[in-house]
Design an enzyme around this catalytic site. Structure first.
Site, mmCIF file in Angstrom:
data_model
loop_
_atom_site.group_PDB
_atom_site.id
_atom_site.type_symbol
_atom_site.label_atom_id
_atom_site.label_comp_id
_atom_site.label_asym_id
_atom_site.label_seq_id
_atom_site.Cartn_x
_atom_site.Cartn_y
_atom_site.Cartn_z
ATOM 1 N N HIS A 37 0.611 -1.338 0.226
ATOM 2 C CA HIS A 37 0.021 0.012 -0.262
ATOM 3 C C HIS A 37 0.782 1.361 -0.013
ATOM 4 O O HIS A 37 0.576 2.134 -0.650
ATOM 5 C CB HIS A 37 -0.763 0.013 1.311
ATOM 6 C CG HIS A 37 -1.911 -1.080 1.358
ATOM 7 N ND1 HIS A 37 -1.741 -1.888 2.295
ATOM 8 C CD2 HIS A 37 -3.103 -1.277 0.696
ATOM 9 C CE1 HIS A 37 -2.750 -2.829 2.294
ATOM 10 N NE2 HIS A 37 -3.544 -2.402 1.146
ATOM 11 N N GLY A 149 -2.999 -1.767 -6.514
ATOM 12 C CA GLY A 149 -2.020 -2.839 -6.880
ATOM 13 C C GLY A 149 -2.368 -3.655 -7.797
ATOM 14 O O GLY A 149 -3.328 -4.404 -8.129
ATOM 15 N N ASP A 152 -4.017 -7.477 -7.403
ATOM 16 C CA ASP A 152 -5.540 -7.715 -7.660
ATOM 17 C C ASP A 152 -5.741 -7.281 -9.113
ATOM 18 O O ASP A 152 -6.246 -6.385 -9.593
ATOM 19 C CB ASP A 152 -6.166 -6.974 -6.707
ATOM 20 C CG ASP A 152 -6.037 -7.085 -5.419
ATOM 21 O OD1 ASP A 152 -6.519 -8.335 -4.897
ATOM 22 O OD2 ASP A 152 -5.172 -6.442 -4.535
HETATM 23 O O1 PAF Z 1 -8.171 -3.583 -3.091
HETATM 24 C C1 PAF Z 1 -8.803 -3.248 -2.078
HETATM 25 O O2 PAF Z 1 -8.371 -3.096 -1.123
HETATM 26 C C2 PAF Z 1 -10.402 -3.139 -2.140
HETATM 27 O O3 PAF Z 1 -11.118 -4.060 -2.980
HETATM 28 C C3 PAF Z 1 -10.595 -1.794 -2.660
HETATM 29 C C4 PAF Z 1 -10.198 -1.309 -4.079
HETATM 30 C C5 PAF Z 1 -10.070 -0.686 -1.623
HETATM 31 C C6 PAF Z 1 -12.314 -1.503 -2.925
HETATM 32 O O4 PAF Z 1 -12.708 -1.784 -1.400
#
Ligand code: PAF
EC number: 6.3.2.1
Length: 283
Positions: A37, A149, A152
């Site tokens: 993050h 990211g 995903d």
């Molecule tokens: O990837 C995530 O953390 C979540 O799917 C997101 C994009 C914040 C949506 O809730």
């Protein structure tokens, strides 16, 4: 760094930032921030003037048998990390602030085509939940750019498509997966793993790499490659959910001519379900 819990207060601050000519980037998260993050925040910081990070554990993207209540929440540590990355604003809405009429009455966003297979078939409703909350956050913040990211990867494609389809003027940036030394992709769900499970889980990335190497060497027996990878994952005491070779743009099965390939895998290990992927142009 300021924290805002209300949409109207956040909008006020954003209005001021815009009036000062600042560009705005959004980094949507569900908290429990890790190095992956923080890379998103850094990349946003490098390119835009005013950075908003949202922390919202979105109930709409969890199904009934997934444990929303157990999702790790580490707000104080998250705040500290955001402060040290010079994030300008933390948006921390309540469920009621986002879904004022309740989840049942919420207007939702469905992105057809990219959401039926892979995580979409293992987690029915998941991508409607993601697309709905991300669209809502986009409308609240109206950023110039948003950062996600690439771990995903299916989610990234879904968000990129909804942005195009709904004609939103937001640049969508996908940032490469941050990995532990073993190759294990960083994820909030790694917190649930024992040291032994962490080692086992790192086999997923090795299987993705081996499969990619085979394809780069000219092997187009995609079904055989998928089967071999699943066998190897089971031998590492992992339970594969899926391991699929796809066209990286459509997530459909590739033809022998497809150049841009993505290999996506999901495994169960202990209580966690982990995902990872690898993408490349065939040489
Ligand atoms: O990837 C995530 O953390 C979540 O799917 C997101 C994009 C914040 C949506 O809730």
């Amino acid at each position: 760094m300021q924290t805002q819990k209300k949409i109207k207060d956040l909008r006020q601050i954003l209005k001021t930032a815009r009036s000062q000519g600042k560009s705005i980037a959004l980094v949507p998260t569900m908290g429990n921030l890790h190095e992956g993050h923080l890379q998103l925040i850094r990349q946003a910081r490098d390119r835009y003037d005013f950075i908003v990070c949202s922390i919202f554990v979105n109930p709409l993207q969890f199904s009934e048998n997934e444990d929303l209540a157990a999702y790790p929440r580490t707000l104080e540590a998250d705040r500290e990390s955001l402060r040290s990355e010079n994030c300008d604003c933390l948006f921390l809405p309540s469920i009621n602030e986002i879904y004022g009429d309740g989840l049942e009455q919420q207007t939702s966003i469905n992105v057809p085509g990219l959401t039926e297979n892979l995580c979409g078939s293992s987690r029915p409703g998941h991508f409607v939940g993601v697309a709905t909350v991300v669209t809502t956050l986009f409308n609240i913040v109206q950023p110039d750019a948003a950062f996600f990211g690439l771990k995903d990867y299916q989610q990234f494609l879904v968000i990129r498509k909804l942005t195009q389809d709904l004609a939103l003027e937001i640049a969508i940036h996908g940032i490469e997966t941050h990995r532990e030394e073993s190759g294990l992709a960083m994820s909030s769900r790694n917190n649930y793993l024992s040291e032994q499970q962490r080692q086992q889980a790192s086999s997923l990335y090795r299987c993705l790499q081996t499969c990619a190497e085979q394809i780069q060497q000219g092997n187009t027996e995609f079904n055989q490659l998928e089967k071999a990878a699943k066998k190897e994952l089971k031998q590492a005491s992992l339970k594969p959910d899926y391991f699929q070779i796809c066209d990286a743009d459509t997530l459909q099965p590739p033809s022998t001519d497809t150049q841009h390939i993505a290999i996506l895998g999901a495994i169960f290990v202990g209580k966690s379900r982990l995902i990872d992927n690898i993408r490349f142009q065939r040489s």
